[in-house]
Design a protein around this motif. Structure first.
Motif, PDB file in Angstrom:
ATOM      1  N   THR A  98     -10.632  22.153  32.457  1.00  8.05           N
ATOM      2  CA  THR A  98      -9.582  21.400  33.145  1.00  8.05           C
ATOM      3  C   THR A  98      -8.491  21.001  32.160  1.00  8.05           C
ATOM      4  O   THR A  98      -8.759  20.339  31.154  1.00  8.05           O
ATOM      5  N   TYR A 109       0.586  19.018  36.946  1.00  9.00           N
ATOM      6  CA  TYR A 109      -0.299  20.037  37.486  1.00  9.00           C
ATOM      7  C   TYR A 109      -1.682  19.947  36.841  1.00  9.00           C
ATOM      8  O   TYR A 109      -1.812  19.623  35.657  1.00  9.00           O
ATOM      9  N   ASP A 112      -7.151  24.693  36.519  1.00 12.93           N
ATOM     10  CA  ASP A 112      -8.602  24.869  36.539  1.00 12.93           C
ATOM     11  C   ASP A 112      -8.966  26.232  35.943  1.00 12.93           C
ATOM     12  O   ASP A 112      -8.514  27.269  36.429  1.00 12.93           O
ATOM     13  N   ARG A 114     -11.502  29.218  35.237  1.00 15.65           N
ATOM     14  CA  ARG A 114     -12.739  29.829  35.749  1.00 15.65           C
ATOM     15  C   ARG A 114     -13.608  30.318  34.600  1.00 15.65           C
ATOM     16  O   ARG A 114     -14.827  30.117  34.612  1.00 15.65           O
ATOM     17  N   ASP A 121      -9.282  33.323  32.663  1.00 17.00           N
ATOM     18  CA  ASP A 121      -8.947  33.434  34.077  1.00 17.00           C
ATOM     19  C   ASP A 121      -8.949  32.060  34.732  1.00 17.00           C
ATOM     20  O   ASP A 121      -9.800  31.213  34.415  1.00 17.00           O
ATOM     21  N   LEU A 122      -8.025  31.856  35.645  1.00 18.80           N
ATOM     22  CA  LEU A 122      -7.957  30.604  36.379  1.00 18.80           C
ATOM     23  C   LEU A 122      -8.805  30.683  37.644  1.00 18.80           C
ATOM     24  O   LEU A 122      -8.962  31.749  38.238  1.00 18.80           O
ATOM     25  N   ALA A 123      -9.337  29.541  38.050  1.00 20.36           N
ATOM     26  CA  ALA A 123     -10.136  29.478  39.272  1.00 20.36           C
ATOM     27  C   ALA A 123      -9.249  29.537  40.498  1.00 20.36           C
ATOM     28  O   ALA A 123      -9.683  29.960  41.574  1.00 20.36           O
ATOM     29  N   ASN A 124      -7.997  29.099  40.342  1.00 21.70           N
ATOM     30  CA  ASN A 124      -7.037  29.076  41.450  1.00 21.70           C
ATOM     31  C   ASN A 124      -5.655  28.858  40.850  1.00 21.70           C
ATOM     32  O   ASN A 124      -5.511  28.668  39.627  1.00 21.70           O
ATOM     33  N   ALA A 125      -4.650  28.878  41.661  1.00 20.29           N
ATOM     34  CA  ALA A 125      -3.303  28.576  41.181  1.00 20.29           C
ATOM     35  C   ALA A 125      -3.253  27.124  40.720  1.00 20.29           C
ATOM     36  O   ALA A 125      -4.005  26.273  41.223  1.00 20.29           O
ATOM     37  N   VAL A 127      -2.796  23.356  40.458  1.00 18.98           N
ATOM     38  CA  VAL A 127      -2.729  22.388  41.559  1.00 18.98           C
ATOM     39  C   VAL A 127      -1.716  21.297  41.213  1.00 18.98           C
ATOM     40  O   VAL A 127      -1.868  20.598  40.204  1.00 18.98           O
ATOM     41  N   LYS A 165     -11.907  16.283  37.409  1.00 19.87           N
ATOM     42  CA  LYS A 165     -10.843  17.091  37.995  1.00 19.87           C
ATOM     43  C   LYS A 165     -10.006  16.195  38.912  1.00 19.87           C
ATOM     44  O   LYS A 165     -10.199  16.176  40.130  1.00 19.87           O
TER      45      LYS A 165
END
Length: 405
Positions: A98, A109, A112, A114, A121-125, A127, A165
């Motif tokens: 994080t 922002y 996150d 992964r 690699d990111l878990a998602n865009a 946030v 998070k």
């Protein structure tokens, strides 16, 4: 900390040998901004462990991850991830997966991660957890629930982080204005409410923060640190400085809580890299490297021996305290609090150890063996007294008038 409840040698690899030669070649060009000193003696009976993880952002907005061997200074891994999708301004690492990043428009922002094992690699865009207001020029997280930021005008702010998070202001709040005058070139957290910074004129500064208008600064070095545009620390007295030319240099403070820079070891002839660190932002994961002091130098159940060690540690911590008056105050203070017993615990509050830290695990900034090592507890307690009151007698006087310190 306004109330008691807050007290709470092996062979070198060919690559490393080549790096050492390269470092020696550029040392002459660095002496104008980086001062070389003789390596100080290591602290006796101290062992250190852990790793160094550093997140960064390139000029094109891509996130990076770097791992460094803390014992040798060798670069172990470099990974480059995707574009974050906005123009970053400041970065702070909360934990291994994080990262908080602000944008030039003042948004905050949460990024996150992964994986950072073989690829980044990111878990998602990313946030977006705040739309505006985050105009800080620097951010750093101390690993103990406090996020620090500075403004271009030199205001230092502190926020409480209550979730690993955070989703927004409900998890990053209690905004506290510490003070003005923090016009700094770099800023990094080195422990619980402890910050290290450099200035444009080359000073290396150590701050202990207690609250609004309550802080103390120690000048670790008077000059020689102006060559760094980024400074990060994973804890344990390790500092990594990045130069504008992309070099990364490492330093080790044998006792990062003593407020002195005389025991900082320099490695100018053996840098992490002499070039290549092109990130415009860097942030180390906090508390990934820790050092502990062996207890075999004192019988922890021998109160007289523990007190004798405590007086020596007090004298070493601050030369102005090295007198019978300050010792008398410290001795009486911890006689009252714990009887100088390493395992003293308040059955009501849970305060623990010789200095009665609340909660006890706040002492992990001084060493992983805080539960059982009186020396670790004493070091933490001295640092707390220094940052909160300035001297043992000031702490004792507060205890006398309020019943706690």
């Amino acid at each position: 900390m306004a109330t008691r409840n807050d007290r709470d040698n092996g062979r070198r690899s060919p690559a490393r040998a080549a790096r050492r030669l390269a470092g020696a070649a550029v040392t002459a060009t660095l002496t104008a901004t980086l001062v070389s000193v003789t390596t100080g003696p290591a602290e006796a009976a101290t062992t250190c462990a852990g790793g160094v993880s550093i997140y960064g952002v390139l000029d094109d907005g891509r996130l990076t991850y770097s791992a460094i061997n803390p014992a040798t200074g060798d670069l172990a891994k470099v990974l480059v991830g995707q574009d974050l999708g906005f123009e970053p301004k400041a970065i702070a690492t909360l934990n291994f997966n994080t990262v908080l990043v602000t944008s030039t428009s003042g948004a905050l922002y949460r990024v996150d991660i992964r994986t950072n094992k073989d690829s980044l690699d990111l878990a998602n865009a990313p946030v977006r957890i705040a739309d505006s207001g985050w105009t800080h020029d620097k951010l750093t997280y101390d690993g103990h629930g406090h996020l620090y930021g500075t403004t271009a005008a030199g205001l230092l702010l502190r926020y409480n982080v209550t979730e690993a998070k955070p989703a927004g202001s409900q998890h990053i709040g209690a905004r506290t204005e510490i003070d003005t005058g923090f016009v700094l070139k770099t800023l990094t957290a080195t422990g619980d409410d402890r910050l290290t910074a450099t200035t444009s004129d080359g000073r290396l500064l150590d701050y202990t923060i207690s609250g609004a208008n309550s802080w103390k600064v120690n000048k670790l070095k008077a000059d020689g640190w102006s060559g760094f545009d980024q400074l990060v620390s994973p804890g344990g007295g390790l500092y990594y400085g990045r130069t504008s030319a992309g070099g990364m240099y490492w330093y080790k403070d044998a006792n990062p809580t003593d407020g002195s820079g005389s025991d900082i070891s320099y490695h100018l002839d053996d840098p992490v890299n002499t070039s290549g660190w092109s990130q415009k932002l860097l942030s180390a994961q906090p508390n990934t490297y820790t050092c502990t002091t062996s207890v075999d130098t004192v019988d922890r159940d021998n109160i007289a021996a523990v007190k004798d060690a405590g007086r020596k540690l007090m004298n070493d911590h601050e030369s102005a305290w090295a007198n019978s008056t300050q010792w008398s105050c410290l001795e009486r203070l911890w006689d009252r609090e714990s009887g100088w017993r390493w395992n003293a615990q308040n059955p009501s509050s849970g305060a623990y150890g010789i200095p009665q830290s609340l909660p006890g695990d706040k002492m992990d900034t001084a060493g992983d063996d805080w539960r059982t090592n009186p020396l670790t507890q004493i070091k933490w307690g001295l640092s707390y007294i220094d940052g909160r009151y300035g001297s043992p007698c000031a702490a004792w006087n507060h205890s006398e008038s309020h019943g706690w310190y």
